[in-house]
Design a protein around this motif. Structure first.
Motif, short mmCIF file in Angstrom:
data_model
loop_
_atom_site.label_atom_id
_atom_site.label_comp_id
_atom_site.label_asym_id
_atom_site.label_seq_id
_atom_site.Cartn_x
_atom_site.Cartn_y
_atom_site.Cartn_z
N LEU A 179 2.59 -15.31 -22.07
CA LEU A 179 1.95 -16.62 -22.20
C LEU A 179 2.06 -17.14 -23.62
O LEU A 179 2.18 -18.35 -23.84
N GLY A 180 2.06 -16.24 -24.61
CA GLY A 180 2.25 -16.68 -26.00
C GLY A 180 3.65 -17.22 -26.23
O GLY A 180 3.83 -18.20 -26.96
N ALA A 181 4.66 -16.61 -25.58
CA ALA A 181 6.03 -17.09 -25.74
C ALA A 181 6.24 -18.45 -25.10
O ALA A 181 7.14 -19.21 -25.50
N LEU A 182 5.42 -18.79 -24.10
CA LEU A 182 5.55 -20.08 -23.41
C LEU A 182 4.56 -21.12 -23.92
O LEU A 182 4.59 -22.26 -23.45
N ALA A 183 3.69 -20.75 -24.86
CA ALA A 183 2.55 -21.59 -25.22
C ALA A 183 2.95 -22.98 -25.70
O ALA A 183 2.27 -23.96 -25.41
N HIS A 184 4.07 -23.10 -26.44
CA HIS A 184 4.41 -24.41 -26.99
C HIS A 184 4.85 -25.41 -25.92
O HIS A 184 4.95 -26.60 -26.18
N TRP A 185 5.08 -24.93 -24.69
CA TRP A 185 5.38 -25.83 -23.57
C TRP A 185 4.13 -26.15 -22.76
O TRP A 185 4.22 -26.88 -21.76
N GLU A 186 2.99 -25.59 -23.14
CA GLU A 186 1.71 -25.84 -22.49
C GLU A 186 1.80 -25.65 -20.97
O GLU A 186 1.56 -26.59 -20.20
N PRO A 187 2.14 -24.45 -20.51
CA PRO A 187 2.26 -24.23 -19.06
C PRO A 187 0.90 -24.22 -18.38
O PRO A 187 -0.14 -23.94 -19.01
N GLU A 188 0.90 -24.52 -17.10
CA GLU A 188 -0.29 -24.35 -16.27
C GLU A 188 -0.20 -22.98 -15.61
O GLU A 188 0.78 -22.66 -14.95
N VAL A 189 -1.23 -22.15 -15.81
CA VAL A 189 -1.22 -20.78 -15.30
C VAL A 189 -2.35 -20.63 -14.29
O VAL A 189 -3.49 -21.04 -14.55
N ALA A 190 -2.05 -20.04 -13.14
CA ALA A 190 -3.05 -19.84 -12.10
C ALA A 190 -2.80 -18.51 -11.41
O ALA A 190 -1.67 -17.98 -11.43
N ASP A 191 -3.83 -17.96 -10.82
CA ASP A 191 -3.68 -16.73 -10.04
C ASP A 191 -2.81 -17.02 -8.82
O ASP A 191 -2.89 -18.10 -8.22
#
Length: 312
Positions: A179-191
């Protein structure tokens, strides 16, 4: 030594650091740890492959129903290794990822994995995919449209944006790093339990006119992302790839670059807003979206009496 009790096999994996870091995996050739080998290969440890068994390990007298073959494999020891080459920083990161993967898949902490849905905007899907694949297993992925609210000069209106969702299985030890590697793209994360692949678009059976034929021009390396997005709403009827030479001049220095371009012919339902579709495809890297000229209807020859042959 770590043991995978789910397969009743013993797997030993260790990492040797040096000029080129190596990972060594020892296991029983009758039950290869395919999941572990594949996960480490995705992280850049190569070749790390399970080879065909030697002739002495094949038992022709005992068929193996699980393999649907006329023979079984006797237990035999196997050692395979993969090498990771890169800078000191890249090597240190690769070693941490590999150790976490080994611990999670065959170590005492096996089972500490989660399933997540990670959604990014469609234009960055091609950049995000290798990062996601290096940290976890991609179980499924799909392009779709997500509702959002757009605000302009104080007016709020409903809109949609093109997005891409990855359904993944990730180690608990690597989740924060992913999630840190993708953070600059502001992903939406869900279970994963709350993530559902959207149903295919419902085709309106009411007459809405014939589909609009358009041509989409895109660089060949971006074609798959564009086609994946188009498949959610339209029908790609054909694709052709050609080479194009682009000449450029900068401060008196002239250069030529060769580019592979793919032209897609797409049938877009009449209910789709072409301007909105063009904005989505431009964001994915398409260079041009234009309507094709309608094919003129064949002209039937005039029917009438045959001209009389004139004789002189």
């Amino acid at each position: 030594m770590v043991t995978d009790t789910s397969r009743h096999q013993t797997v030993s994996a260790r990492i040797a650091d040096g000029v080129a870091a190596r990972v060594l995996v020892d296991y029983d050739g009758a039950a290869p740890p395919y999941e572990l080998l594949e996960a480490l290969r995705r992280q850049g440890w190569l070749p790390l492959r399970h080879l065909a068994p030697p002739a002495a390990a094949i038992d022709w007298s005992r068929p193996d129903p699980s393999q649907r073959s006329g023979y079984a494999i006797r237990p035999y020891p196997v050692r395979t290794q993969g090498t990771f080459e890169g800078t000191d920083a890249q090597r240190a990161l690769a070693i941490r990822r590999a150790q976490a993967t080994i611990d999670d898949l065959v170590g005492p902490g096996a089972g500490g994995r989660r399933r997540l849905g990670i959604t990014v905007t469609a234009p960055v899907a091609a950049l995000a995919r290798p990062i996601v694949a290096a940290h976890c297993t991609i179980l499924d992925e799909w392009a779709h449209r997500s509702p959002r609210q757009a605000s302009y000069r104080g007016q709020v209106a409903a809109a949609e944006k093109a997005v891409h969702t990855f359904l993944v299985q990730v180690s608990a030890r690597l989740e924060v790093e992913l999630l840190g590697a993708l953070a600059h793209w502001e992903p939406e994360v869900a279970d994963a339990a709350t993530v559902r692949r959207p149903p295919p678009p419902v085709r309106d059976n009411r007459p809405a006119g014939p589909p609009v034929m358009v041509q989409v021009e895109v660089r060949a390396q971006l074609r798959d992302e564009v086609v994946r997005h188009l498949d959610t709403m339209a029908e790609v009827q054909s694709a052709s790839t050609t080479g194009r030479t682009i000449r450029a001049s900068y401060r008196g220095v002239r250069s030529e670059q060769r580019h592979e371009m793919t032209t897609l012919v797409v049938a877009v339902p009449a209910t789709i807003d072409l301007a909105e579709l063009e904005r989505d495809l431009t964001g994915l890297g398409a260079n041009a979206v234009r309507r094709t000229a309608p094919t003129p209807a064949p002209v039937s020859p005039a029917v009438g009496p045959a001209p009389r042959r004139r004789t002189w």
